[in-house]
Design a protein around this motif. Sequence first.
Motif, PDB file in Angstrom:
ATOM      1  N   GLN A 190       0.762  -1.203  -0.070  1.00  0.00           N
ATOM      2  CA  GLN A 190      -0.091  -0.177  -0.016  1.00  0.00           C
ATOM      3  C   GLN A 190       0.743   1.242   0.046  1.00  0.00           C
ATOM      4  OE1 GLN A 190      -2.414  -0.301   3.479  1.00  0.00           O
ATOM      5  NE2 GLN A 190      -3.112  -2.171   2.983  1.00  0.00           N
ATOM      6  N   HIS A 213      -5.279   2.355   9.902  1.00  0.00           N
ATOM      7  CA  HIS A 213      -5.221   1.237   8.871  1.00  0.00           C
ATOM      8  C   HIS A 213      -6.430   0.263   8.851  1.00  0.00           C
ATOM      9  CE1 HIS A 213      -1.071   2.683   8.105  1.00  0.00           C
ATOM     10  NE2 HIS A 213      -0.954   2.535   9.453  1.00  0.00           N
ATOM     11  N   LYS A 214      -7.751   0.936   8.925  1.00  0.00           N
ATOM     12  CA  LYS A 214      -8.757   0.046   8.946  1.00  0.00           C
ATOM     13  C   LYS A 214      -8.755  -1.210   8.089  1.00  0.00           C
ATOM     14  CE  LYS A 214     -11.990   3.314  11.200  1.00  0.00           C
ATOM     15  NZ  LYS A 214     -11.910   4.521  11.022  1.00  0.00           N
ATOM     16  N   ASP A 215      -8.587  -1.102   6.866  1.00  0.00           N
ATOM     17  CA  ASP A 215      -8.539  -2.298   5.905  1.00  0.00           C
ATOM     18  C   ASP A 215      -7.478  -3.275   6.509  1.00  0.00           C
ATOM     19  OD1 ASP A 215      -7.159  -0.355   5.350  1.00  0.00           O
ATOM     20  OD2 ASP A 215      -7.194  -0.468   3.220  1.00  0.00           O
ATOM     21  N   THR A 216      -6.394  -2.954   6.765  1.00  0.00           N
ATOM     22  CA  THR A 216      -5.472  -4.144   7.132  1.00  0.00           C
ATOM     23  C   THR A 216      -5.690  -4.704   8.303  1.00  0.00           C
ATOM     24  OG1 THR A 216      -4.125  -2.523   6.357  1.00  0.00           O
ATOM     25  CG2 THR A 216      -2.894  -4.437   6.948  1.00  0.00           C
ATOM     26  N   ASN A 218      -8.334  -6.280   9.127  1.00  0.00           N
ATOM     27  CA  ASN A 218      -8.682  -7.658   9.092  1.00  0.00           C
ATOM     28  C   ASN A 218      -7.923  -8.818   8.999  1.00  0.00           C
ATOM     29  OD1 ASN A 218     -11.307  -6.262   8.859  1.00  0.00           O
ATOM     30  ND2 ASN A 218     -11.056  -6.075   6.596  1.00  0.00           N
TER      31      ASN A 218
END
Lengths: 762, 77
Positions: A190, A213-216, A218
């Motif tokens: 990213q 880093h909201k998406d990572t 997960n």
Amino acid sequence: MKRFALAGNPNSGKTTLFNGLTGSTAHVGNWPGVTVDKRDGVYKKCAEPISIIDLPGIYSLSPYTPEEVIARNYVLDEKPDCVINIVDATNLERNLYLTTQIMEIDVPIIIALNMMDAVEKRGDKIDAKALETKLGVPVVSISALKGAGLTELMDRAYETSKAPRKGRTVLESGALAHLITDVKIALDGQGVENPLFHAVKLAEEDELEVRAHKDTVNMVEEFKKTFKDDTFGDDFEALIADGRYKYISENFSSVITKKNKEKFASTKSDKVDRVLTHKIWGIPIFLLVLFAIFHTTFSEDFLYLGKIFGFSSLEDLGVNTEALGGKLLACFYDGAVFSPGVIINNLWNNIIVEYAFGWLVDIIAESGMSSWAIGLLNDGIIEGLKSVLSFLPWILVLFLFFSILEDSGYMARIAFILDRMFRKFGLSGRAFLPMIMGFGCSVPAMINTRTLADDKERAATVRVIPFFSCSAKLPILTAVAGAIVATFGVGNADLITYGMYLLGITSAILAVLFMRNTTLKGETPPFIMELPAYHAPQFKNLMIHLWDKAKHFIKKAFTIIVASTIVIWVLSHFSFSWAFLEDEQISESILAQLSMLVQPIFTPLGFGSQLGEFGWVFVVAAISGLIAKENVISTFATLAACLAAVASLNINGLDIEAEEGIGAVQAMINATGIGVPGLIAFIAFNMTTIPCFAAVGTAKAELMNGKSFKGTLIFWIVSSFLVAAAVYTIGSWWWTAFIWAAAIALTAWGVILYNKKAEKNK
Amino acid sequence: MQKILSDFIIGETGIVKSVVGEGKIKRRLFDMGITPGAEVLLRKKAPLGDPIEITIRGYELTLRKTEAQLVNMEVKG
């Protein structure tokens, strides 16, 4: 210009190193958390000048305390050319814990192994070369205190800064190695800077990182589902902290050779500690130390020698105290030997300031300038300056003692001893340092609240710091108390002063209790603190503290205070139509007219409308105190000179220029007919109201959110009116004490009831 | 023998087994070196019985009994 950041544990000698490198005189103390903001200076002895940034002392890069966030953001966002990680060699294990975290950031890093001399003194050895090989970053042994090894450190740091460095982690062999590597690759993809650092923090589920880093996140969640550790379950934060310490104890125990194999060996510091924090004697010793400090600073009968031996006063001995010789003698002795603080104060005021300014006043008076110019210079500026400079000695002496307490490491023990008591008020023992620093000056005290981890505890502490009467308020106390004794012949000036300090402390306690149960409700903050080893205070350090303080104070005296003295003099000598007024016409001045407008609201406090024609002088003094508390007495001095000119007032017999503003206050008493309760209420008001400009500005910066700051201003106004009104009414009509007590009890009962109800509803 | 740190008497030593609790306080305990496997000596108690002072990883640390309650210990010898 290249920028090097200094990072390290609190109390690891960081600030001393900073001073050694930059020649700066930053404040150093033996208390974890003295540096609470970053500062910079310049190192000039390298190939090119290098900017040195001193970051706050931290134990970790966790997101939980403001200092840690400041340090962490600096290294990540400002990208210094090199991080100098100072490591206390006497405490290698815990210090390296931070090192393992900094190493994960993509920044050149060098270790300054400090206090190696102390290690050798113990008979232990640390192999710096072996440490360097293991860590993979340069290690240089230094002694920040003695200035040894600094050139080598900076030369190698300079070399190190030339090549970029990729972050490395000691967790690569641990249970989370896979997760960290995967997240790192994802972040790298990213285009995130410092992917390793962020990967580790994400694995820890660090609040700041999860938000960024909201998406990572997960990935971490997915991994967590498949993972179970025997000891830690799925607590990754614990697993990572444990991984770091495990790595350190496995790898670095070999670099230390200990002479004394006993794990919990007793040192000299422990022996001192056994006495100072003794189960029974700890608290009495602490009280004795506080008493000794105030006695040595303020007592006019040192060690009570005068009382014990019944010395004769100078007058009885027939000494002429008008002549220089007698005057000098009177600085040291008059019926009793004075304490060192008083002697220094007398020498400064009765000799140095007296002669220096006396000479200047004479020159100006005979210069043939117009009368208003002479008035402005002599009665306005010089009188004001004199009254401000007159208490420089008190400030320095008191400050010297606090520096010794801090430097020696005793201050941290005081927090340890007092924590239990502080917890009753909803604070931790750590809040003690900022509060007692408040006796010196509110500004550094408020800045120091940053060491408190809890926001609400900080807000409560910042608000009550001004109640711990600062050194600038001391002249108000001594002048008014002295005048009360001289005019009404009641009591004892020391007793009044002492009582007012107690009143301030009591108000602070009540206010904190009230706030922690209402507007600033919250859990009692934790108290987990390092107790540094005791050491003898460093003379050089102490002198640096004092010089700093003196410089700051004199600068203030000559700038803001002179400016406000001029403003007050002008406002009191000109009318609204800008006509110059003689001293006798003071009632027509702008100042008098404005103050008369607000005077009625001070009536319940005893210095309002009931004082008649000249009652506004107290209002003016209190208002001018908002600029700087030193102004209260310098305003009295300026105004007394005017009032003295009003011949109808019976104040001509008084020496209004008498020392410490006592004469000026006496003039006020005679002019207004104010009584003792009103005068005490006046002190109480000044002690608890909005502090000086500088402190208000600091509070605003420290409280960070605007709502809390507005609340703080309202809090100061309300509390000062309440305290002063209570003092005045109880002083005038003793039975009103019952009404106040009933009101306090009723409030407490109401709050308790309300809180119980609120809890039930939950 | 298992015991929580807050029940230690002065002079007692032990090994940290686990740290319970959460968030800020737990992290702080970890950062200060109270992690499983670390040796702890209860050096003294404050005059009012609380907080306590321990020696851990070669330095002195003070914490309250409420915080020490979060630390499970294996008593030595």
